[in-house]
Design a protein around this motif. Structure first.
Motif, PDB file in Angstrom:
ATOM      1  N   ASN A   1      -1.093 -11.964  36.205  1.00 11.11           N
ATOM      2  CA  ASN A   1      -0.885 -11.824  34.762  1.00 11.11           C
ATOM      3  C   ASN A   1      -1.494 -10.534  34.220  1.00 11.11           C
ATOM      4  O   ASN A   1      -0.918  -9.896  33.340  1.00 11.11           O
TER       5      ASN A   1
ATOM      6  N   ASP B   1      -4.423 -15.204  37.465  1.00 12.31           N
ATOM      7  CA  ASP B   1      -5.047 -14.251  36.553  1.00 12.31           C
ATOM      8  C   ASP B   1      -4.729 -12.814  36.980  1.00 12.31           C
ATOM      9  O   ASP B   1      -4.356 -11.987  36.152  1.00 12.31           O
TER      10      ASP B   1
ATOM     11  N   ASP C   1       1.399 -15.669  29.250  1.00 13.13           N
ATOM     12  CA  ASP C   1       0.956 -17.065  29.223  1.00 13.13           C
ATOM     13  C   ASP C   1       0.133 -17.306  30.482  1.00 13.13           C
ATOM     14  O   ASP C   1      -0.138 -16.381  31.244  1.00 13.13           O
ATOM     15  N   SER C   2      -0.255 -18.550  30.742  1.00 16.05           N
ATOM     16  CA  SER C   2      -1.179 -18.833  31.851  1.00 16.05           C
ATOM     17  C   SER C   2      -0.507 -19.390  33.104  1.00 16.05           C
ATOM     18  O   SER C   2      -1.187 -19.918  33.975  1.00 16.05           O
TER      19      SER C   2
ATOM     20  N   GLU D   1      -3.575 -13.352  30.517  1.00 16.68           N
ATOM     21  CA  GLU D   1      -3.650 -14.619  29.779  1.00 16.68           C
ATOM     22  C   GLU D   1      -4.973 -14.778  29.038  1.00 16.68           C
ATOM     23  O   GLU D   1      -5.234 -15.818  28.450  1.00 16.68           O
ATOM     24  N   ARG D   2      -5.817 -13.768  29.055  1.00 17.05           N
ATOM     25  CA  ARG D   2      -7.195 -13.884  28.567  1.00 17.05           C
ATOM     26  C   ARG D   2      -7.361 -13.912  27.055  1.00 17.05           C
ATOM     27  O   ARG D   2      -8.429 -14.259  26.568  1.00 17.05           O
TER      28      ARG D   2
ATOM     29  N   ASN E   1       2.313 -16.583  23.440  1.00 22.12           N
ATOM     30  CA  ASN E   1       1.351 -15.814  24.223  1.00 22.12           C
ATOM     31  C   ASN E   1       1.999 -14.690  25.027  1.00 22.12           C
ATOM     32  O   ASN E   1       1.331 -13.719  25.369  1.00 22.12           O
TER      33      ASN E   1
ATOM     34  N   ASN F   1      -1.670 -22.852  25.637  1.00 22.34           N
ATOM     35  CA  ASN F   1      -0.712 -22.793  26.738  1.00 22.34           C
ATOM     36  C   ASN F   1      -0.264 -24.182  27.180  1.00 22.34           C
ATOM     37  O   ASN F   1       0.350 -24.333  28.224  1.00 22.34           O
TER      38      ASN F   1
ATOM     39  N   PRO G   1      -5.173 -15.584  24.469  1.00 21.76           N
ATOM     40  CA  PRO G   1      -4.002 -16.328  23.974  1.00 21.76           C
ATOM     41  C   PRO G   1      -3.957 -16.374  22.452  1.00 21.76           C
ATOM     42  O   PRO G   1      -4.987 -16.420  21.788  1.00 21.76           O
TER      43      PRO G   1
END
Length: 186
Positions: A131, A128, A123-124, A161-162, A177, A168, A164
């Motif tokens: 993740n 970045d 998820d976000s 997270e890129r 996600n 989110n 999904p």
């Protein structure tokens, strides 16, 4: 490239791709030269990721086709398994429980694919960079179980997270996600 015509060929290849040559990708050969005119085409790997010729075709050099974030452009493969990471991993962890390893082992022994691509997603909520790292570590953990089960792994990727699956903006969306996808190559 030492000549301006080589640079024009690259720009022409990029423009041709932007104008819709990608629709021919699945049937196109890696390159095609007609007389002195070079016609760019795209190669699509068995996992669905695009590659395209970067020089005048003499050497046949190929490079992954990536989007602006640097992620390879891939057509949606045959996702044969989705691991909900909330059930398989503790928060901020890439360690799989014994029960989780057993479920994955049974999956890989029964799926019957020639090879697999394992992709991790988050998820976000974190950065970045974090993740991307977490998703790759989790995908690698699943890949290790697969290899131990005798499965052949073609590739392991972390998308963070890129990519999904849901928004989110809600707890339910974030839960969707957080996943590891298993793509079967038959």
């Amino acid at each position: 490239m030492t000549s301006s015509t080589g640079g024009c060929r690259i720009l022409g290849a990029i423009a041709a791709i932007a104008l819709g040559v990608t629709g021919l990708a699945e049937t196109a050969a890696a390159q095609e030269v007609v007389g002195e005119q070079y016609i760019p085409t795209i190669w699509v790997d068995p996992d669905g990721c695009e590659h395209w010729v970067m020089d005048d075709g003499v050497e046949g050099y190929m490079t992954p086709h990536t989007n602006r974030q640097g992620i390879p452009v891939c057509r949606r493969g045959n996702v044969c398994g989705v691991v909900n990471t909330d059930q398989m991993f503790a928060t901020d962890s890439a360690h799989i429980s014994a029960a989780g390893k057993q479920r994955l082992k049974e999956f890989f022994q029964s799926a019957g694919a020639t090879s697999y691509i394992i992709t991790g997603h988050t998820d976000s909520r974190a950065s970045d960079a974090y993740n991307m790292d977490l998703s790759l570590r989790r995908a690698n953990s699943v890949a290790r179980v697969a290899k131990a089960s005798g499965a052949r792994i073609a590739d392991v990727r972390g998308y963070g997270e890129r990519m999904p699956k849901a928004s989110n903006n809600s707890a339910a969306g974030m839960a969707q996600n957080r996943r590891v996808e298993i793509i079967c190559i038959r």
